[in-house]
Write a protein that holds these residues in place. Structure first.
Motif, mmCIF file in Angstrom:
data_model
loop_
_atom_site.group_PDB
_atom_site.id
_atom_site.type_symbol
_atom_site.label_atom_id
_atom_site.label_comp_id
_atom_site.label_asym_id
_atom_site.label_seq_id
_atom_site.Cartn_x
_atom_site.Cartn_y
_atom_site.Cartn_z
ATOM 1 N N MET A 330 4.985 0.250 11.451
ATOM 2 C CA MET A 330 4.158 -0.951 11.649
ATOM 3 C C MET A 330 2.769 -0.555 11.177
ATOM 4 O O MET A 330 1.982 0.034 11.919
ATOM 5 N N ILE A 331 2.508 -0.828 9.893
ATOM 6 C CA ILE A 331 1.338 -0.246 9.251
ATOM 7 C C ILE A 331 0.451 -1.337 8.672
ATOM 8 O O ILE A 331 0.941 -2.310 8.089
ATOM 9 N N GLY A 332 -0.843 -1.173 8.834
ATOM 10 C CA GLY A 332 -1.825 -2.086 8.253
ATOM 11 C C GLY A 332 -2.646 -1.362 7.217
ATOM 12 O O GLY A 332 -3.093 -0.236 7.440
ATOM 13 N N LEU A 333 -2.816 -2.002 6.053
ATOM 14 C CA LEU A 333 -3.712 -1.481 5.015
ATOM 15 C C LEU A 333 -4.893 -2.429 4.970
ATOM 16 O O LEU A 333 -4.749 -3.583 4.550
ATOM 17 N N LYS A 334 -6.029 -1.959 5.441
ATOM 18 C CA LYS A 334 -7.215 -2.809 5.424
ATOM 19 C C LYS A 334 -7.765 -2.853 4.005
ATOM 20 O O LYS A 334 -7.951 -1.810 3.366
ATOM 21 N N CYS A 335 -8.000 -4.067 3.519
ATOM 22 C CA CYS A 335 -8.385 -4.242 2.117
ATOM 23 C C CYS A 335 -9.894 -4.417 1.985
ATOM 24 O O CYS A 335 -10.574 -4.876 2.905
#
Ligand SMILES: *Cc1c(COP(=O)(O)O)cnc(C)c1O
Length: 392
Positions: A330-335
């Protein structure tokens, strides 16, 4: 093309005919690598053979009887969830929002039956998401969800996440419950530190408030434990689950201790479809696969592999990505650029990701994703980022 469907979603111009594991296949045969898994739902991949067989067998045997009768598959699934968690008892639903509705009703009924009928208030946190019913939008409280839908359900006190003093002040003897996502999903994949979950448990123990975890997105194996709160070594009084437990067949549940559920006696709550034989046969088969030490340690191993490659991705494309965060798969890549631009650039490489709050793209792959598929996904993310750099 005009559509007869209510336009509440801005949909991408894509559709799929079949799915296989981590892949979705369009009518023209184009294969898309799916890191969205239907928003953390198909955690065991598309068309998982064991689940297809269970559903086909149940479809030929019995679809629906109502909760007027015993439902053996429902009993079996409840027993498996009870054996694997803090819960003594549970109510089955068709969705996450309904599981949260049950949690909210249960918390209020608990205090009503304890002779404190005014103890109705519930603390929630900013950035949270609990569903789209009136009570659950009122609970989450953000204007994005509630605007135009008032009057809202009363009794929710929305506090800034992480403000311990505000929490301490608010947590008096009018508070029936505190609701929290151990890892915020829609809010942008924001894990609550273990110390905060522990602190919350202690504060609730002091005042008696019931602690409710919304593990609708982060539960069912996704973080590398069966449920995310296990990492912190604390348990809730009530927990809502959905998404991954049905792998795409609509199914949710509100789990509870016997004490917290004590107000929910015969006639106090119900659902026509909730816990029907089709849903529970599938849910039971999902539990057989996911509630397994080796399966869960594989989730953690793959998470490490993916996280390491994503750190490299962020370092190589600093004008596109700011950071990577999350737990397990459950991964978020902040842009840095608008997240919708990144989602669209990924589409061009035939990679599916999901936008989230705080300008992240969410990576929620099937937990059955292979090491080669992880490498392929990261290669496509590099290509998407390079294409975006070319437009800067
Ligand atoms: C998806 C989600 C819900 C709502 O579930 P539905 O099945 O869409 O009603 C609630 N809480 C969390 C944390 C979710 O991710």
């Amino acid at each position: 093309m005009t559509s007869a469907v209510l336009p509440t979603y801005s949909r991408a111009n894509m559709s799929f005919e079949t799915g296989e594991g981590s892949w979705l296949i369009a009518r023209d045969g184009t294969r898309y690598l799916d890191l969205g898994a239907g928003i953390a739902v198909t955690g065991l991949g598309h068309a998982h053979p064991a689940l297809v067989k269970v559903l086909q067998d149940q479809a030929g045997a019995l679809w629906h009887t109502s909760n007027l009768y015993q439902i053996p598959h429902q009993e079996a699934l409840a027993q498996k969830l009870s054996d694997a968690t803090f819960a003594d008892t549970m109510f089955f639903t068709n969705s996450g929002a309904e599981a949260m509705e049950c949690a909210i009703k249960m918390a209020r009924k608990y205090w009503y039956d304890k002779g404190q009928p005014d103890r109705v208030n519930i603390i929630t946190f900013t950035g949270s998401f609990h569903g789209r019913t009136l009570a659950t939008i009122s609970a989450a409280g953000s204007e994005k969800l509630t605007k135009g839908f008032g009057p809202l359900v009363e009794g929710f006190i929305n506090l800034p996440a992480g403000d311990h003093e505000a929490l301490q002040d608010a947590l008096d003897d009018t508070i029936a419950a505190v609701i929290v996502e151990p890892v915020q999903g829609e809010g942008g994949i924001i894990p609550l530190p273990d110390a905060c979950l522990k602190g919350l448990r202690d504060m609730c123990d002091t005042t008696g408030a019931l602690l409710v975890f919304d593990e609708i997105q982060c539960g069912v194996g996704r973080t590398g434990k069966l449920f995310a709160h296990e990492w912190a070594g604390v348990t809730p009084d009530i927990m809502a689950i959905a998404k991954g437990i049905g792998n795409g067949f609509p199914l949710g549940a509100c789990l509870a201790t016997e004490e917290a559920a004590s107000g929910m006696t015969a006639g106090t709550h119900g659902s026509t479809y909730g816990g029907n034989p089709l849903a529970c046969a599938v849910g039971s088969a999902v539990m057989d696969i996911v509630a397994d030490h080796d399966f869960l340690s594989e989730v953690s191993r793959k998470s490490g592999l993916l996280r390491q490659s994503l750190e490299g991705l962020v370092a190589s494309h600093p004008t596109i990505f700011e950071l990577v965060r999350g737990a397990g798969l459950m991964i978020g890549l902040k842009c840095v650029v608008p997240n919708s631009d990144v989602v669209n650039a990924c589409y061009d490489t035939h990679l599916l990701t999901v936008p989230g709050g705080d300008n992240v793209i969410r990576l929620l792959p099937a937990m059955t994703i292979s090491d080669d598929e992880i490498k392929e996904a990261v290669a496509r993310l590099h290509r998407a980022a390079t294409a975006l750099e070319g437009t800067q």
